[in-house]
Scaffold this motif. Structure first.
Motif, short mmCIF file in Angstrom:
data_model
loop_
_atom_site.label_atom_id
_atom_site.label_comp_id
_atom_site.label_asym_id
_atom_site.label_seq_id
_atom_site.Cartn_x
_atom_site.Cartn_y
_atom_site.Cartn_z
N ASN A 44 0.87 -1.19 -0.04
CA ASN A 44 0.16 0.17 -0.11
C ASN A 44 1.01 1.12 0.13
O ASN A 44 2.35 1.18 -0.23
CB ASN A 44 -0.90 0.06 1.44
CG ASN A 44 -0.11 -0.16 2.49
OD1 ASN A 44 0.52 0.91 2.99
ND2 ASN A 44 -0.26 -1.43 3.08
N ASN A 45 0.38 2.47 0.15
CA ASN A 45 0.98 3.71 0.21
C ASN A 45 1.84 4.06 1.21
O ASN A 45 2.66 5.03 1.09
CB ASN A 45 0.23 4.72 -0.50
CG ASN A 45 -0.78 5.17 1.04
OD1 ASN A 45 -0.92 4.23 1.77
ND2 ASN A 45 -1.63 6.08 0.59
N ALA A 50 1.23 -4.19 8.14
CA ALA A 50 1.68 -4.61 9.47
C ALA A 50 0.53 -4.80 10.47
O ALA A 50 -0.62 -4.05 10.18
CB ALA A 50 2.78 -3.34 10.27
N LYS A 51 0.50 -5.42 11.59
CA LYS A 51 -0.72 -5.64 12.39
C LYS A 51 -0.25 -4.91 13.64
O LYS A 51 0.90 -4.95 14.15
CB LYS A 51 -0.74 -7.12 12.86
CG LYS A 51 -1.96 -7.40 13.42
CD LYS A 51 -2.64 -8.75 13.51
CE LYS A 51 -1.68 -9.64 14.12
NZ LYS A 51 -2.08 -11.07 14.25
N GLY A 83 -1.47 1.23 5.80
CA GLY A 83 -0.61 0.14 6.09
C GLY A 83 -0.87 -0.64 7.19
O GLY A 83 -0.01 -1.58 7.59
N LEU A 84 -2.03 -0.68 8.05
CA LEU A 84 -2.13 -1.13 9.37
C LEU A 84 -3.23 -2.19 9.06
O LEU A 84 -4.42 -1.96 8.79
CB LEU A 84 -2.33 -0.21 10.42
CG LEU A 84 -1.13 0.37 10.92
CD1 LEU A 84 -1.51 1.27 11.97
CD2 LEU A 84 -0.02 -0.80 11.73
N THR A 85 -3.31 -3.28 9.84
CA THR A 85 -4.55 -4.24 10.31
C THR A 85 -4.35 -4.15 11.74
O THR A 85 -3.19 -3.78 12.24
CB THR A 85 -4.32 -5.41 9.70
OG1 THR A 85 -3.21 -6.22 10.42
CG2 THR A 85 -4.17 -5.55 8.18
N PHE A 86 -5.52 -4.52 12.47
CA PHE A 86 -5.85 -4.43 13.81
C PHE A 86 -6.36 -5.85 14.39
O PHE A 86 -7.06 -6.63 13.71
CB PHE A 86 -6.76 -3.28 14.37
CG PHE A 86 -5.95 -2.01 14.24
CD1 PHE A 86 -5.11 -1.40 15.36
CD2 PHE A 86 -5.98 -1.35 13.00
CE1 PHE A 86 -4.57 -0.28 15.19
CE2 PHE A 86 -5.35 0.01 12.96
CZ PHE A 86 -4.69 0.29 14.06
N GLU A 379 5.13 5.22 12.61
CA GLU A 379 5.06 5.68 11.73
C GLU A 379 3.46 5.36 10.95
O GLU A 379 3.01 6.22 10.88
CB GLU A 379 6.21 5.45 10.35
CG GLU A 379 7.46 6.01 10.76
CD GLU A 379 8.29 4.96 11.42
OE1 GLU A 379 7.75 4.06 12.00
OE2 GLU A 379 9.42 5.30 11.87
N LYS A 380 3.29 4.13 11.10
CA LYS A 380 1.90 3.82 10.47
C LYS A 380 0.89 4.06 11.27
O LYS A 380 -0.29 4.60 10.88
CB LYS A 380 1.93 2.03 10.21
CG LYS A 380 2.83 1.94 8.85
CD LYS A 380 2.63 0.17 8.75
CE LYS A 380 3.18 -0.29 7.51
NZ LYS A 380 4.51 -0.03 7.57
#
Length: 566
Positions: A44-45, A50-51, A83-86, A379-380
């Motif tokens: 992604n941008n 990352a989780k 860029g994140l999943t949770f 950062e994410k």
């Protein structure tokens, strides 16, 4: 110990911003998100996905338990942007206890995001150095973030005053500075902000008409009690079951039911000179208690109502056989039926003036979201925070996708589609309107087309009922900003805190005893016993400490509050 009016207003704001879909539902299952492994490596941008772990103490908040990375879903679109999943960690109970244990466990990293509602727990996180100051965090990891330049100054000041810095992002922002950017889209939302309150009297129009009564007939204390007697004498029934003249707010009645009666009969937490005084000591409280005593003695409500849970209250309201409900309307789901209305204030037989506390100062949020200093993805998370609070991000996570879940009218206001309404009601799986910590009330009230009876009858019904008390010509609205008492005003190990706990325990039992008195003489004795015992337990010393606090805040805020009645 927060002044309860602010708490009730947050529920009003949440109710409208979630289109009545969020707070009342939900299993309290602990959610443990299992991100779809097949999509873990998607680009992604912001680089590779990352989780992060998102912990919350709000056990009835249930975001989607499985985080989809499909860009055609709300969660997937968020991932594409950030860029994140949770993975969600929301304990079904004792979330605050579990977070406290994390704090004292040496070597244990905190979850990446922490969403809580307890101010004292927030201060513990800050004092332990476990969470970021958001200004510092964003300057370091997302220096172009809009939050560094456009976050409402009045809301930030409230948070800084509370926490000592801008440590927590607040949910359900609602303030004058925010409204300069996002003005209300119509009178509906102006009424919601200026007049709406959850506590009040809710009246069944069908039964009112069947009994040959009007709203004017029940706008006084004497008239309402006479109406209850008429309802009882008529022996009205709905589906074979007897009509309930008065329904109180279940086992929590002492805050919303008694609280509204104190309001409508004019009790305030300050006296004529502006000094703090617990409302239990105000003469108008005796009249509020006497109203409930008379209603109980005459059989207008059953004593068992004071012990039932909220589910029982909702069931009675849904049955159609309740003539009036007095309490917190948000506990009833009344808006599901359009036959509900309100008569506004109940005017005291003693001629006192109804009062309504409105905190005119910007709020610091219901849910407070912190970023842990031990996060591995700063950062994410910075990009996530900036995106979720941007116009683009809020349109996505609150409303879904344009053309599918909503469209814009000619004035640029959102009109939800049937799919949008359906998916918002099923937010636990769809993700539409699921991210409560980043809901922005001012934004929603500006972007949404103001509801009408044709477009959203439930919202209009709720607003009409909740605004009736505040809009009444007899009601005096006062600024309660300086009366918001912090939860940790009395340190937990102090004598004051112990006295406060004893008073709380005593008054709950004694108030029930007063209401259940056998006759007027016993009522007066039980009431006088309460006042005497409260003073013995130290309520006046507690009030002096509270008074010191509110006088300081009154000067700070430039707000002068004096009792309207006693």
């Amino acid at each position: 110990m927060k002044f309860m009016r602010g708490k009730f207003m947050l529920l009003v704001l949440l109710m409208f911003s979630l289109v009545f879909a969020g707070c009342s539902s939900n299993s309290n299952n602990e959610t443990a998100n299992k991100t779809e492994s097949a999509n873990q490596g998607s680009e992604n941008n912001t680089g590779s996905t990352a989780k992060a772990v998102w912990f919350s103490t709000v056990d009835f908040w249930n975001p989607p338990s499985t985080w989809s990375t499909d860009p055609n879903t709300v969660q997937g679109a968020i991932t594409e942007k950030t860029g994140l999943t949770f993975e969600f960690n929301i304990p079904a109970q004792d979330g605050e206890t579990k977070l406290n244990l994390m704090l004292v466990s040496s070597g244990q990293d905190l979850p990446d995001l922490l969403t809580i509602t307890n101010d004292v727990l927030g201060k513990k996180l800050i004092e332990a150095g476990k969470v970021w100051d958001l200004d510092e965090f964003l300057k370091k990891y997302d220096p172009e973030s809009h939050l560094l330049t456009d976050f409402p100054a009045d809301v930030k000041q409230t948070i800084v005053d509370r926490d000592g810095g801008f440590y927590a992002y607040p949910s359900h922002i609602d303030s004058e500075d925010a409204r300069k950017v996002y003005p209300p889209s119509g009178q509906f939302y102006i009424d919601t902000v200026d007049y709406a309150t959850n506590n009040g009297i809710v009246v069944n129009k069908n039964l009112l008409n069947e009994a040959g009564l009007t709203l004017d007939d029940i706008k006084t204390e004497k008239g309402l009690l006479a109406a209850y007697q008429k309802i009882k004498d008529l022996n009205l029934k709905v589906n074979g079951a007897s009509v309930i003249p008065l329904l109180v707010d279940g086992k929590s009645y002492q805050e919303p039911t008694l609280g509204f009666l104190q309001d409508t009969f004019g009790a305030m937490p300050v006296d004529k000179d502006g000094n703090y005084r617990d409302r239990l000591l105000a003469p108008e409280t005796k009249e509020a208690l006497e109203f409930l005593y008379k209603a109980s003695k005459s059989g207008y409500f059953e004593p068992g109502q004071m012990t039932v849970d909220n589910a029982a209250v909702k069931a009675d309201m849904a049955s159609g056989r309740v003539f009036t409900f007095i309490g917190n309307s948000a506990n009833t789901s009344f808006q599901l039926n359009d036959y509900w209305t309100s008569s506004g204030p109940i005017l005291s037989d003693k001629g006192t003036t109804p009062v309504l506390a409105k905190n005119k100062r910007a709020g610091g949020g219901w849910m407070h979201t912190f970023i842990s200093k031990t996060t591995k993805e700063p950062e994410k998370l910075a990009k996530f925070l900036s995106f979720m609070t941007s116009k683009e991000g809020m349109l996505l996570h609150i409303y879904g996708f344009e053309g599918i879940h909503y469209n814009f009218d000619a004035n640029g206001h959102i009109i939800k589609t049937e799919q949008g309404i359906k998916d918002a009601s099923e937010y636990m799986t769809t993700g539409v309107s699921a991210f409560w910590p980043f809901h922005n009330t001012t934004f929603s009230y500006s972007m949404q087309q103001a509801p009408t009876a044709e477009t959203d009858l439930q919202a209009v019904t709720a607003n009409n009922v909740n605004s009736a008390y505040g809009k009444a010509k007899d009601t005096v609205i006062y600024n309660s900003a300086a009366l918001e008492l912090p939860a940790d005003l009395f340190p937990a190990d102090s004598e004051f805190a112990n006295d406060e706990l004893q008073i709380k325990t005593y008054k709950e039992a004694q108030i029930a005893k007063i209401i259940m008195s056998n006759d007027a003489a016993e009522f007066n004795k039980n009431y006088e016993d309460m006042i005497t015992q409260l003073k013995k337990l130290g309520i006046e010393a507690l009030d002096q400490e509270r008074n010191n606090y509110i006088q300081e805040k009154s000067k700070q805020y430039g707000v002068v509050i004096k009792g309207v009645n006693s």
